[in-house]
Design an enzyme around this catalytic site. Structure first.
Site, PDB file in Angstrom:
ATOM      1  N   HIS A  33       0.871  -1.186   0.000  1.00  0.00           N
ATOM      2  CA  HIS A  33       0.000   0.000   0.000  1.00  0.00           C
ATOM      3  C   HIS A  33       0.902   1.229   0.000  1.00  0.00           C
ATOM      4  CE1 HIS A  33      -3.855   2.114   1.484  1.00  0.00           C
ATOM      5  NE2 HIS A  33      -2.979   3.057   1.144  1.00  0.00           N
ATOM      6  N   HIS A  74       1.566   5.386  -1.624  1.00  0.00           N
ATOM      7  CA  HIS A  74       1.224   6.595  -2.386  1.00  0.00           C
ATOM      8  C   HIS A  74       2.503   7.198  -2.950  1.00  0.00           C
ATOM      9  CE1 HIS A  74      -2.978   6.838  -0.921  1.00  0.00           C
ATOM     10  NE2 HIS A  74      -2.468   6.312   0.182  1.00  0.00           N
ATOM     11  N   LEU A  75       2.537   7.349  -4.278  1.00  0.00           N
ATOM     12  CA  LEU A  75       3.694   7.975  -4.923  1.00  0.00           C
ATOM     13  C   LEU A  75       3.377   9.357  -5.468  1.00  0.00           C
ATOM     14  CD1 LEU A  75       5.300   4.997  -6.889  1.00  0.00           C
ATOM     15  CD2 LEU A  75       6.187   6.137  -4.843  1.00  0.00           C
ATOM     16  N   ARG A  76       2.091   9.705  -5.542  1.00  0.00           N
ATOM     17  CA  ARG A  76       1.679  10.992  -6.113  1.00  0.00           C
ATOM     18  C   ARG A  76       2.130  11.077  -7.576  1.00  0.00           C
ATOM     19  NH1 ARG A  76      -1.564  10.854  -1.840  1.00  0.00           N
ATOM     20  NH2 ARG A  76      -0.642  11.637   0.100  1.00  0.00           N
ATOM     21  N   ASN A 125      -5.296   7.214  -6.281  1.00  0.00           N
ATOM     22  CA  ASN A 125      -6.086   8.424  -5.959  1.00  0.00           C
ATOM     23  C   ASN A 125      -5.349   9.706  -6.323  1.00  0.00           C
ATOM     24  OD1 ASN A 125      -4.284   7.867  -3.805  1.00  0.00           O
ATOM     25  ND2 ASN A 125      -5.563   8.981  -2.334  1.00  0.00           N
ATOM     26  N   LYS A 173      -9.069  -0.530  -6.262  1.00  0.00           N
ATOM     27  CA  LYS A 173      -9.133   0.131  -4.970  1.00  0.00           C
ATOM     28  C   LYS A 173     -10.516   0.731  -4.737  1.00  0.00           C
ATOM     29  CE  LYS A 173      -7.889   1.893  -1.060  1.00  0.00           C
ATOM     30  NZ  LYS A 173      -6.658   2.609  -0.733  1.00  0.00           N
ATOM     31  N   HIS A 202     -10.454   0.704   1.467  1.00  0.00           N
ATOM     32  CA  HIS A 202     -10.315   1.688   2.543  1.00  0.00           C
ATOM     33  C   HIS A 202     -11.568   1.546   3.397  1.00  0.00           C
ATOM     34  CE1 HIS A 202      -8.973   5.664   4.273  1.00  0.00           C
ATOM     35  NE2 HIS A 202     -10.202   5.539   4.756  1.00  0.00           N
ATOM     36  N   HIS A 239      -4.708  -1.033   5.683  1.00  0.00           N
ATOM     37  CA  HIS A 239      -4.368  -0.252   6.875  1.00  0.00           C
ATOM     38  C   HIS A 239      -5.392  -0.420   8.004  1.00  0.00           C
ATOM     39  CE1 HIS A 239      -7.178   2.400   4.911  1.00  0.00           C
ATOM     40  NE2 HIS A 239      -6.286   3.013   4.154  1.00  0.00           N
ATOM     41  N   LEU A 299      -5.348   8.871   8.038  1.00  0.00           N
ATOM     42  CA  LEU A 299      -6.668   8.251   7.935  1.00  0.00           C
ATOM     43  C   LEU A 299      -6.514   6.849   7.367  1.00  0.00           C
ATOM     44  CD1 LEU A 299      -8.805  11.243   6.584  1.00  0.00           C
ATOM     45  CD2 LEU A 299      -8.909  10.206   8.870  1.00  0.00           C
ATOM     46  N   ASP A 305       1.308   2.485   3.608  1.00  0.00           N
ATOM     47  CA  ASP A 305       0.457   3.656   3.383  1.00  0.00           C
ATOM     48  C   ASP A 305       1.288   4.926   3.478  1.00  0.00           C
ATOM     49  OD1 ASP A 305      -1.826   5.105   2.806  1.00  0.00           O
ATOM     50  OD2 ASP A 305      -2.606   5.080   4.850  1.00  0.00           O
ATOM     51  N   HIS A 328       3.001  14.470   1.842  1.00  0.00           N
ATOM     52  CA  HIS A 328       2.372  15.773   1.622  1.00  0.00           C
ATOM     53  C   HIS A 328       3.437  16.845   1.852  1.00  0.00           C
ATOM     54  CE1 HIS A 328      -1.840  14.359   1.583  1.00  0.00           C
ATOM     55  NE2 HIS A 328      -1.501  13.541   2.551  1.00  0.00           N
ATOM     56  N   ALA A 356      -3.910  14.451   5.727  1.00  0.00           N
ATOM     57  CA  ALA A 356      -3.794  13.168   6.420  1.00  0.00           C
ATOM     58  C   ALA A 356      -2.756  12.291   5.734  1.00  0.00           C
ATOM     59  CB  ALA A 356      -5.145  12.456   6.431  1.00  0.00           C
TER      60      ALA A 356
END
Length: 347
Positions: free
Chosen positions: A14, A16-18, A42, A100, A137, A175, A220, A248, A252, A264
């Site tokens: 899980h 996030h790479l943006r 996302n 997802k 999620h 998560h 979150l 996760d 940011h 978050a």
């Protein structure tokens, strides 16, 4: 004096790479330690179709520094307009490894998520037919439900009915943050797994709130009571193959985390493995670390365990991690576990 532990190279189930400058900044932090990762879809706009997933994969590989080896495992963002045949084609081609599910409004960039689950039934049935996992999620978003109860309510109100009505659907509860989540996994022997993050293994809501709000611990699903953290730690260190690592890691810009209404997410990619080694050692479970980080996830997703290895080393000196990394015109603050860490990943 030092201690070392060599394990199969881990994967992150899980991540996030943006995109853009942020992708270029954070990707090396994961690729340094992890062979593969399930990539969250996302973005804005979200990665909904197979063509969009292919384009995102190409951007990820273009951002990978020379000499680094890393495989992004792509996912699609489930919407009420998702085409079951597009999902099946993307899976058949080998492009995607999961879909997802975000309940609309549950977390960062989830506005395009699902409100009416009847509208995605055809997609879920197709996924059950082809064996494609659904990554969930697991929170309801009703305003009247307390934020600390939203995972437990989701299990009873949405997850269990969806699983009962879609036999054979393989689900990853991502998560998990509660004893309720761990117990639900333990009560269901087939077609169900769960990822656990670093922060939910070592922190509870007191760490985030007592003495002042610590925005870099805000994520979150939100941190819960100590009894829930203890249940997650017991699950992660048990050796049960239904539980595996999903960091996760969610970068940011620092200014967005340290704002009046903070974003978050915890950016744990640079130091997840040393923190986990220390956590498992403290729990007298170092022998279970390889399963949690390197073996259980591939088994659930039907992939081979990585053949290369990494070595974790413990010394009597505190490991220094960077406080921030540069990301374009911004910085990203690296997660601070709040205690000294003595483990490193050997270079």
């Amino acid at each position: 004096m030092s201690t070392s532990l060599t394990i199969a190279r881990p994967d992150d189930w899980h991540l996030h790479l943006r995109d853009g400058a942020m992708l270029e900044a954070v990707l090396p932090e994961t690729a340094r330690h992890f062979a593969r990762a399930i990539i969250m879809p996302n973005l804005v706009p979200p990665v909904v179709t197979g063509a969009e997933a292919a384009a995102y994969r190409d951007r990820i590989m273009a951002a990978l520094p020379d000499g680094m080896q890393f495989e992004p495992l792509m996912t699609l963002y489930l919407t009420e307009d998702t085409d079951p045949e597009d999902v099946a084609a993307a899976h058949a081609s080998g492009l995607i490894k999961a879909v997802k599910l975000y309940p609309a409004g549950a977390t960062t960039n989830s506005a395009s998520g699902v409100t009416n689950f009847d509208k995605v039934r055809a997609v879920l049935e197709k996924m059950a037919e082809i064996g494609l996992p659904l990554c969930v999620h697991g929170e309801v978003t009703d305003r009247e439900i307390d934020i600390f109860d939203r995972e437990a309510v989701f299990i009873d109100r949405i997850l269990d009915p969806v699983r009962q009505s879609t036999p054979g659907l393989r689900v990853v509860m991502e998560h998990i943050t509660t004893k309720n989540g761990a117990d639900y996994v333990l009560a269901n022997e087939t077609d169900l797994g769960a990822t656990i993050t670093v922060q939910h293994l070592i922190l509870d809501r007191n760490d985030m709130l007592v003495g002042g709000m610590r925005p870099h611990y805000y994520c979150l699903p939100i941190l819960k009571r100590a009894e829930h953290r203890e249940a997650l730690l017991a699950a992660a260190t048990s050796g049960d193959a239904r539980f595996f690592l999903g960091t996760d890691s969610a970068p940011h810009p620092t200014h967005a985390k340290e704002s009046e209404c903070c974003s978050a997410g915890c950016f744990t990619a640079p130091n997840a493995l040393p923190i986990l080694a220390q956590t498992f050692e403290k729990a007298s479970a170092l022998d279970k670390l390889e399963g949690f980080t390197s073996r259980h996830g591939p088994a659930f997703y039907g992939l081979p365990v990585n053949t290369d290895t990494i070595t974790l080393t413990k010394s009597d000196r505190v490991t220094e991690f960077p406080a921030k990394i540069d990301a374009g015109d911004h910085t990203v603050t690296v997660f601070d576990p709040g205690f000294p860490v003595y483990w490193t990943v050997a270079s």
